[in-house]
Design a protein around this motif. Structure first.
Motif, PDB file in Angstrom:
ATOM      1  N   ARG A 136      27.621   2.002  26.454  1.00  0.00           N
ATOM      2  CA  ARG A 136      26.718   2.944  25.790  1.00  0.00           C
ATOM      3  C   ARG A 136      26.051   3.885  26.786  1.00  0.00           C
ATOM      4  NH1 ARG A 136      23.930  -1.343  21.520  1.00  0.00           N
ATOM      5  NH2 ARG A 136      25.585  -1.245  19.934  1.00  0.00           N
ATOM      6  N   ARG A 190      28.655   6.535  27.635  1.00  0.00           N
ATOM      7  CA  ARG A 190      28.833   7.490  26.550  1.00  0.00           C
ATOM      8  C   ARG A 190      27.619   8.413  26.431  1.00  0.00           C
ATOM      9  NH1 ARG A 190      29.758   5.766  20.280  1.00  0.00           N
ATOM     10  NH2 ARG A 190      27.633   5.001  20.584  1.00  0.00           N
ATOM     11  N   ARG A 197      27.548  12.530  26.821  1.00  0.00           N
ATOM     12  CA  ARG A 197      27.080  13.352  25.711  1.00  0.00           C
ATOM     13  C   ARG A 197      25.932  14.273  26.109  1.00  0.00           C
ATOM     14  NH1 ARG A 197      27.304   9.217  20.473  1.00  0.00           N
ATOM     15  NH2 ARG A 197      29.529   9.534  20.027  1.00  0.00           N
ATOM     16  N   TYR A 256      37.299   5.231  22.408  1.00  0.00           N
ATOM     17  CA  TYR A 256      35.834   5.220  22.307  1.00  0.00           C
ATOM     18  C   TYR A 256      35.214   6.112  23.377  1.00  0.00           C
ATOM     19  CZ  TYR A 256      31.095   3.225  22.707  1.00  0.00           C
ATOM     20  OH  TYR A 256      29.735   3.044  22.798  1.00  0.00           O
ATOM     21  N   SER A 273      33.840  10.590  23.434  1.00  0.00           N
ATOM     22  CA  SER A 273      32.461  10.874  23.830  1.00  0.00           C
ATOM     23  C   SER A 273      32.373  11.859  24.986  1.00  0.00           C
ATOM     24  CB  SER A 273      31.763   9.564  24.222  1.00  0.00           C
ATOM     25  OG  SER A 273      31.838   8.626  23.182  1.00  0.00           O
TER      26      SER A 273
END
Length: 413
Positions: A244, A247, A251, A279, A283
């Motif tokens: 996370r 990503r 972003r 995944y 991103s």
């Protein structure tokens, strides 16, 4: 090992692959005057292992204290002759978690390994990275010769490395007493700055007090990245929180680049990494696969001032089970040079994985990928639940005394 603190005044030198690492570390060992401490996951009886053995024998023969700690699972089948040549001149050889083989053949203790690669010489010079003592870290080995990195360091952080290694050599009872005391009265050592300009921090992962330290520092560094993150890692299958952070960084506009295996030495590890591609690519993460030979490195650079080199992969074994050690570095010159070397890989030895050209997978495909991910990520917890013993360090014993005498005579000749 004392509490984690950044040490000022270190000098650093990147050593790429066995071609740079082995000659330098063997030279430093042979020049030792008082002490050599060495930890490794793999030591084989091959051309590289025999060169290391000769250097250790030479140092011990000149009166230096020489202690070698190797993982018993990673360094199997070393003969009495190989070990006896060292013990005969005073080298103390230790094994981490030495266990007999099941039915004399199968090794049944693959978890919680000593995966660190450390050397400290005369309390002045240290080496830390991912390179084992085996022939497959040289290009001459052929297509399976590994791409990897280590760091030579001089300065105050070397004492932290030495303290960690000394603690590993102590009996379990002494280690337990030290931890009990340290929890109540934290040890705050202060080391004078060295002549270098780099800040460095030794970060470890163990199964007692530092269970997630390496991953935590990775997450923090990525969270604070402003322009660029480049991670080159051999076995890539991190946890949800680290994914996370990657990503989220991509972003918000950070160029986040992963260099992963394209010519794997363990196909299952590449398969696990590939399950994460969609995944990450959707991103904005950029993925390169290193295809010239197996990638074994565990390095990263963030922005223009932060770097890490060490033994820890970003997979469940390294992040949740094994004993690992990474050096964190704050130095623009070192970070810039490591980035240049990684850019060289991307430009000449890698293929870029293209972004997905199809629409987002259907919900059932996403659900199955999620279940596979969760299944694999739960592995460390399952391992913790298995019947286990407390890994210990034991001295190597050579059963055949005449072999020791023969080997010592041959080495002297």
């Amino acid at each position: 090992m004392s509490g984690e603190r950044w040490r000022e005044g270190n000098s650093l030198r990147l050593l790429e692959n066995g071609e740079e690492f082995f000659p330098r570390v063997f030279e430093a060992i042979r020049a030792a005057r008082s002490e050599v401490l060495l930890e490794t996951f793999i030591l084989f009886d091959d051309p590289v292992g025999r060169d290391l053995r000769a250097a250790l024998i030479e140092a011990a023969s000149k009166g230096a204290r020489v202690e070698v700690l190797m993982d018993h699972y990673g360094s199997p089948n070393l003969s009495d002759e190989f070990i006896g040549g060292m013990t005969a001149v005073g080298v103390k050889v230790h094994f981490f978690d030495a266990q007999p083989k099941f039915m004399g053949y199968f090794r049944v203790n693959p978890l919680r390994r000593l995966h660190r690669k450390l050397v400290v010489i005369d309390r002045a010079i240290g080496f830390i990275g991912g390179i084992n003592y085996s022939h497959d870290h040289l290009r001459e080995f052929g297509p399976l010769g590994k791409q990897d990195y280590s760091v030579e360091v001089a300065g105050p952080v070397v004492e932290d490395m030495r303290e960690l290694m000394e603690e590993a050599l102590q009996s379990p009872d002494r280690r337990s007493r030290r931890r009990w005391f340290r929890r109540r009265v934290p040890a705050l050592k202060s080391f004078p700055s060295g002549t270098g300009k780099a800040r460095a921090l030794l970060v470890v992962r163990d199964n007692q007090e530092h269970r997630d330290d390496i991953e935590r520092y990775y997450r923090s560094a990525i969270r604070n990245a402003r322009s660029e993150v480049i991670i080159a890692n051999a076995y890539f299958f991190p946890g949800v929180r680290l994914l996370r952070e990657m990503r989220a960084a991509a972003r918000r506009g950070v160029r986040l680049v992963l260099i992963l295996q394209g010519s794997p030495d363990k196909a299952i590890m590449r398969w696990a990494a590939v399950t994460l591609y969609d995944y990450l690519l959707r991103s904005g993460v950029v993925i390169y696969e290193y295809c010239e030979r197996p990638l074994h490195g565990k390095v990263a650079v963030i922005d223009d001032h932060w770097a890490t080199v060490g033994s820890s992969n970003l997979d469940p074994l390294s992040l949740a089970l094994n004993l690992e050690a990474n050096l964190l570095i704050r130095d623009r010159d070192f970070t810039g040079y490591l980035r240049e070397r990684l850019q060289q890989l991307m430009d000449h030895c890698c293929r870029e994985v293209p972004p997905p050209s199809t629409p987002k997978p259907r919900w059932w495909s996403q659900a199955s990928a999620y279940l596979v991910f969760r299944f694999l990520r739960r592995f460390p917890r399952w391992a913790e639940a298995l019947p286990q013993h407390r890994p210990e360090v034991s001295r190597a014993e050579v059963s055949d005394a005449p072999v020791q005498e023969t080997v010592m005579h041959r080495d002297a000749a």
